[in-house]
Design a protein around this motif. Structure first.
Motif, PDB file in Angstrom:
ATOM      1  N   ALA A 171      -1.450  -3.042  -6.269  1.00  0.00           N
ATOM      2  CA  ALA A 171      -2.280  -2.667  -7.062  1.00  0.00           C
ATOM      3  C   ALA A 171      -2.805  -3.221  -8.224  1.00  0.00           C
ATOM      4  O   ALA A 171      -3.676  -3.402  -8.909  1.00  0.00           O
ATOM      5  N   PRO A 172      -1.582  -3.776  -9.147  1.00  0.00           N
ATOM      6  CA  PRO A 172      -1.691  -4.700 -10.333  1.00  0.00           C
ATOM      7  C   PRO A 172      -2.504  -5.904 -10.023  1.00  0.00           C
ATOM      8  O   PRO A 172      -2.952  -6.806 -11.007  1.00  0.00           O
ATOM      9  N   VAL A 173      -2.530  -6.553  -8.600  1.00  0.00           N
ATOM     10  CA  VAL A 173      -3.098  -7.671  -8.430  1.00  0.00           C
ATOM     11  C   VAL A 173      -4.218  -7.907  -7.613  1.00  0.00           C
ATOM     12  O   VAL A 173      -5.130  -8.824  -7.350  1.00  0.00           O
ATOM     13  N   VAL A 174      -4.567  -6.674  -6.953  1.00  0.00           N
ATOM     14  CA  VAL A 174      -5.872  -6.727  -6.022  1.00  0.00           C
ATOM     15  C   VAL A 174      -6.926  -5.602  -6.712  1.00  0.00           C
ATOM     16  O   VAL A 174      -6.627  -4.463  -7.156  1.00  0.00           O
ATOM     17  N   PRO A 175      -8.062  -6.420  -7.043  1.00  0.00           N
ATOM     18  CA  PRO A 175      -9.059  -5.530  -7.978  1.00  0.00           C
ATOM     19  C   PRO A 175      -9.405  -4.200  -7.554  1.00  0.00           C
ATOM     20  O   PRO A 175      -9.293  -3.215  -8.059  1.00  0.00           O
ATOM     21  N   TYR A 176      -9.852  -3.960  -6.277  1.00  0.00           N
ATOM     22  CA  TYR A 176     -10.202  -2.720  -5.778  1.00  0.00           C
ATOM     23  C   TYR A 176      -8.979  -1.809  -5.724  1.00  0.00           C
ATOM     24  O   TYR A 176      -9.328  -0.569  -5.417  1.00  0.00           O
ATOM     25  N   MET A 177      -7.899  -2.194  -5.824  1.00  0.00           N
ATOM     26  CA  MET A 177      -6.894  -1.347  -5.782  1.00  0.00           C
ATOM     27  C   MET A 177      -6.183  -0.654  -7.212  1.00  0.00           C
ATOM     28  O   MET A 177      -5.114   0.027  -7.476  1.00  0.00           O
ATOM     29  N   SER A 178      -6.868  -1.348  -8.149  1.00  0.00           N
ATOM     30  CA  SER A 178      -6.612  -1.013  -9.715  1.00  0.00           C
ATOM     31  C   SER A 178      -6.522   0.305  -9.968  1.00  0.00           C
ATOM     32  O   SER A 178      -5.520   0.734 -10.987  1.00  0.00           O
ATOM     33  N   GLU A 179      -7.038   1.107  -9.352  1.00  0.00           N
ATOM     34  CA  GLU A 179      -7.110   2.683  -9.803  1.00  0.00           C
ATOM     35  C   GLU A 179      -5.616   3.378  -9.400  1.00  0.00           C
ATOM     36  O   GLU A 179      -5.263   4.261  -9.879  1.00  0.00           O
ATOM     37  N   PHE A 180      -4.921   2.456  -8.498  1.00  0.00           N
ATOM     38  CA  PHE A 180      -3.611   3.183  -8.113  1.00  0.00           C
ATOM     39  C   PHE A 180      -2.672   2.379  -8.843  1.00  0.00           C
ATOM     40  O   PHE A 180      -1.342   2.838  -8.393  1.00  0.00           O
ATOM     41  N   ILE A 181      -2.898   1.736  -9.839  1.00  0.00           N
ATOM     42  CA  ILE A 181      -1.875   1.251 -10.592  1.00  0.00           C
ATOM     43  C   ILE A 181      -0.829   2.251 -11.255  1.00  0.00           C
ATOM     44  O   ILE A 181       0.448   2.072 -11.254  1.00  0.00           O
ATOM     45  N   GLY A 205       0.686  -1.197  -0.232  1.00  0.00           N
ATOM     46  CA  GLY A 205      -0.067   0.138   0.126  1.00  0.00           C
ATOM     47  C   GLY A 205       0.869   1.186  -0.050  1.00  0.00           C
ATOM     48  O   GLY A 205       2.228   1.229  -0.205  1.00  0.00           O
ATOM     49  N   GLY A 206       0.258   2.233   0.250  1.00  0.00           N
ATOM     50  CA  GLY A 206       0.919   3.518   0.470  1.00  0.00           C
ATOM     51  C   GLY A 206       0.799   3.994   1.949  1.00  0.00           C
ATOM     52  O   GLY A 206      -0.090   3.929   2.522  1.00  0.00           O
ATOM     53  N   TYR A 207       2.103   4.597   2.418  1.00  0.00           N
ATOM     54  CA  TYR A 207       2.025   4.960   3.784  1.00  0.00           C
ATOM     55  C   TYR A 207       2.745   6.239   4.354  1.00  0.00           C
ATOM     56  O   TYR A 207       3.074   6.614   5.207  1.00  0.00           O
ATOM     57  N   GLY A 208       2.623   6.990   3.055  1.00  0.00           N
ATOM     58  CA  GLY A 208       2.943   8.522   2.986  1.00  0.00           C
ATOM     59  C   GLY A 208       2.080   9.545   3.826  1.00  0.00           C
ATOM     60  O   GLY A 208       0.808   8.882   4.144  1.00  0.00           O
ATOM     61  N   PRO A 209       2.532  10.824   4.367  1.00  0.00           N
ATOM     62  CA  PRO A 209       1.502  11.621   4.951  1.00  0.00           C
ATOM     63  C   PRO A 209       0.248  11.793   4.095  1.00  0.00           C
ATOM     64  O   PRO A 209       0.276  11.853   2.686  1.00  0.00           O
ATOM     65  N   GLY A 210      -1.039  11.829   4.636  1.00  0.00           N
ATOM     66  CA  GLY A 210      -2.152  11.843   4.199  1.00  0.00           C
ATOM     67  C   GLY A 210      -2.869  10.803   3.449  1.00  0.00           C
ATOM     68  O   GLY A 210      -4.017  10.581   3.101  1.00  0.00           O
ATOM     69  N   THR A 211      -2.077   9.410   3.624  1.00  0.00           N
ATOM     70  CA  THR A 211      -2.690   8.271   3.397  1.00  0.00           C
ATOM     71  C   THR A 211      -3.413   7.491   4.613  1.00  0.00           C
ATOM     72  O   THR A 211      -3.006   7.920   5.753  1.00  0.00           O
ATOM     73  N   PRO A 212      -4.375   6.659   4.486  1.00  0.00           N
ATOM     74  CA  PRO A 212      -4.869   5.993   5.555  1.00  0.00           C
ATOM     75  C   PRO A 212      -4.098   5.166   6.470  1.00  0.00           C
ATOM     76  O   PRO A 212      -4.332   5.016   7.498  1.00  0.00           O
ATOM     77  N   ASN A 213      -2.984   4.773   5.612  1.00  0.00           N
ATOM     78  CA  ASN A 213      -1.920   3.846   6.428  1.00  0.00           C
ATOM     79  C   ASN A 213      -0.700   4.736   6.996  1.00  0.00           C
ATOM     80  O   ASN A 213       0.221   3.999   7.628  1.00  0.00           O
TER      81      ASN A 213
END
Length: 212
Positions: free
Chosen positions: A177-187, A135-143
């Protein structure tokens, strides 16, 4: 210049993004490399035998103490003999792979690699940590705030009271992102992060060598 010590800890083999970015660094590196793959050949976790071996005269060590102490001494000699370091440490469940923690526990010895209160013997040597994450872990991300890999390694590898290395960090993100469908927008973001990590890895290889 002696050699680059490359410590791999990814369990995914050729599919590992951390390993792929490390390859870009290695392809730009001109010089000898010592490569230790902790997935293929894990080192022992800390045990009572290795802890008590330090307090026991060599002639009085048990067979178990002698065997584990020999492994630790080999790892420490390998670490101290390097002039630069490449660590591939992907994020697994918000933390580092246990095989890498085991390696750290073996090589971090006060008075040997952690020369308190003096500077540690490897102080200032350049190091690159490549830590891919799904995932993403930078400032402003949910993680944000849930990355327990990079902050820990900046302390363990880079603090003047620990190993004192000059630590650089690359974090190719959104690898799911390339393998989890709900993350495809982040490809597109994943692809940009990966391309930048490859480019920065090559640049850092050149910078390390120039500094050495």
């Amino acid at each position: 210049m002696s050699y680059l010590l490359h410590i791999d800890s990814s369990s995914r083999g050729a599919d590992s993004v951390s390993r792929q970015v490390a390859r870009s660094f290695r392809d730009s590196w001109r010089g000898p490399v010592v490569h230790r793959d902790l997935e293929a050949a894990p080192v022992p976790h800390l045990s009572a035998a290795v802890i008590t071996a330090h307090r026991t005269d060599k002639a009085e060590r048990t067979a178990e103490q002698a065997a584990i102490a020999a492994v630790q001494e080999e790892l420490i000699e390998e670490f101290l003999g390097a002039s630069a370091y490449l660590f591939t440490v992907p994020m697994y469940n918000y933390s580092m792979p246990s095989v890498f923690k085991a390696w750290l526990d073996q090589i971090m010895v006060v008075g040997v690699t952690m020369a308190l209160p003096d500077s540690p013997p490897a102080a200032g040597r350049p190091a690159l940590v490549i830590s891919a994450r799904g995932g993403g872990y930078g400032p402003g991300t949910p993680n944000h705030g849930m990355d327990h890999v990079v902050p820990a390694l900046e302390t363990v590898l880079g603090h003047r009271l620990t190993l004192g290395l000059d630590v650089n960090i690359l974090t190719p993100e959104l690898t799911l992102a390339p393998v989890v469908p709900y993350m495809s927008e982040f490809i597109p973001l994943h692809e940009a992060s990966l391309a930048d990590s490859h480019e920065q890895a090559r640049k850092l290889a050149d910078a390390f060598q120039a500094a050495l």
